[in-house]
Design an enzyme around this catalytic site. Sequence first.
Site, PDB file in Angstrom:
ATOM      1  N   TYR A 143      16.409  21.136 -68.031  1.00 15.58           N
ATOM      2  CA  TYR A 143      16.150  21.673 -69.368  1.00 15.58           C
ATOM      3  C   TYR A 143      15.473  20.635 -70.269  1.00 15.58           C
ATOM      4  O   TYR A 143      14.727  20.996 -71.177  1.00 15.58           O
ATOM      5  CB  TYR A 143      17.449  22.171 -70.008  1.00 15.58           C
ATOM      6  N   GLU A 165      25.530  28.861 -66.950  1.00 15.17           N
ATOM      7  CA  GLU A 165      25.194  28.548 -65.560  1.00 15.17           C
ATOM      8  C   GLU A 165      26.228  27.619 -64.929  1.00 15.17           C
ATOM      9  O   GLU A 165      26.570  27.782 -63.758  1.00 15.17           O
ATOM     10  CB  GLU A 165      23.786  27.955 -65.514  1.00 15.17           C
TER      11      GLU A 165
END
Length: 400
Positions: free
Chosen positions: A98, A140
């Site tokens: 990310y 997640e």
Amino acid sequence: MLSDTSRPVIEATLPVVGENIGEIAKRFYSHMFAEKPELLDGLFNRGNQAEGRQQQALAGSVAAFATFLVNKPGVLPDHLLARISHKHVSLGLRPEQYKIVHDHLMWAIGDVLGDAVTPEVGAAWDEVYWLMANALINQERAMYTAADLTPESVWSTWRVTEKIQETTDVVTFVVEPLTAGRMKPALPGQYVSLKALMPDGVHQPRQYSLTRADDGERRQFSVKRVHGRPTPDGEVSNLLHASVNVNDEVVLSAPFGEVVLTDTDRPVVFASAGIGITPMAGMISHLVQSAATRPVTLLHADKSEQTFALRDQVRADLAKLPDASLTTWFSQPAGQESANQFSGFMDLAAIELPADADYYLCGPLGFMQAIRSALIARGVPAQDIQYEVFGPDLWLAAPQ
């Protein structure tokens, strides 16, 4: 929620960012892959990149998330986040990736908007990104933990035991795991990611719905060959059709996907078109496996009887259920219309729908939008309609 400092900045700049978010996403991907080409090896679908679908989905998701933060402070768009996180986990995405996305996305925002991105504006959009990223990372992480998996162990190798030619363009693969041990059970309606090694040495992932309920030893998925489009779109489906045969090995992820059949006694209506039959076939197979007694209605549209993939399996499974029916629409019918077979496009006006039912839609985006609108017009509550989009979800990501 957005901070008091950032919210007015996002509210003021959302229109101009929204107008340019497509170009921002385009430059973001181009810049990121130029510096990190390894991300195209096993993580990003270059077919979606070539056709612009991934860029559209990213742009729409960020804009939709920011719009949600402004219009509904303190509430997160759970449906949007769930759909993204299931796809990410099926690809083995890692939290540290990310940061890579962040750096290149913020570069693209500055590159497109130039001097309009003041330090204050940059900081506000940075906050939007990390609110969305951290929400996804947390979801997640929980999904990996619940499945007792890591980003690396999501993948495993399977051997093809059957290859079934369903139609001219659809092949079904039956596979079994190479390693012993209990496989993670799939929920009805879920998909697996398949990672294929392409001739140029790059691995490419694709998602395929599971088309039969797990039996503890085997899995089944069906692949429609994509042709008539520029490469690399269709490169994986054509490779699987032409080169993967019985006794060959394939690399698959554990099953994921948030659109799953609810375990209730309510009637259930499946509406599909073309290859959209695949998750429906998996759900119907699960109903047979679990000896369900709920009323089942399958509505399916296709080009013809011959292009109706999995038709033999679906009809056999429906015949095993105590209260099930199939109605079809063919744009190129071979025979006369009947009470359960029509010509042309799917028209719900011809169908009596059960009261208080769950609805599942799958097929081309325009088809699902039309069917959902027809159901809403007939008084079906929006919360009772779920849909599965193949590829990036350009419908859910569209900002309202």
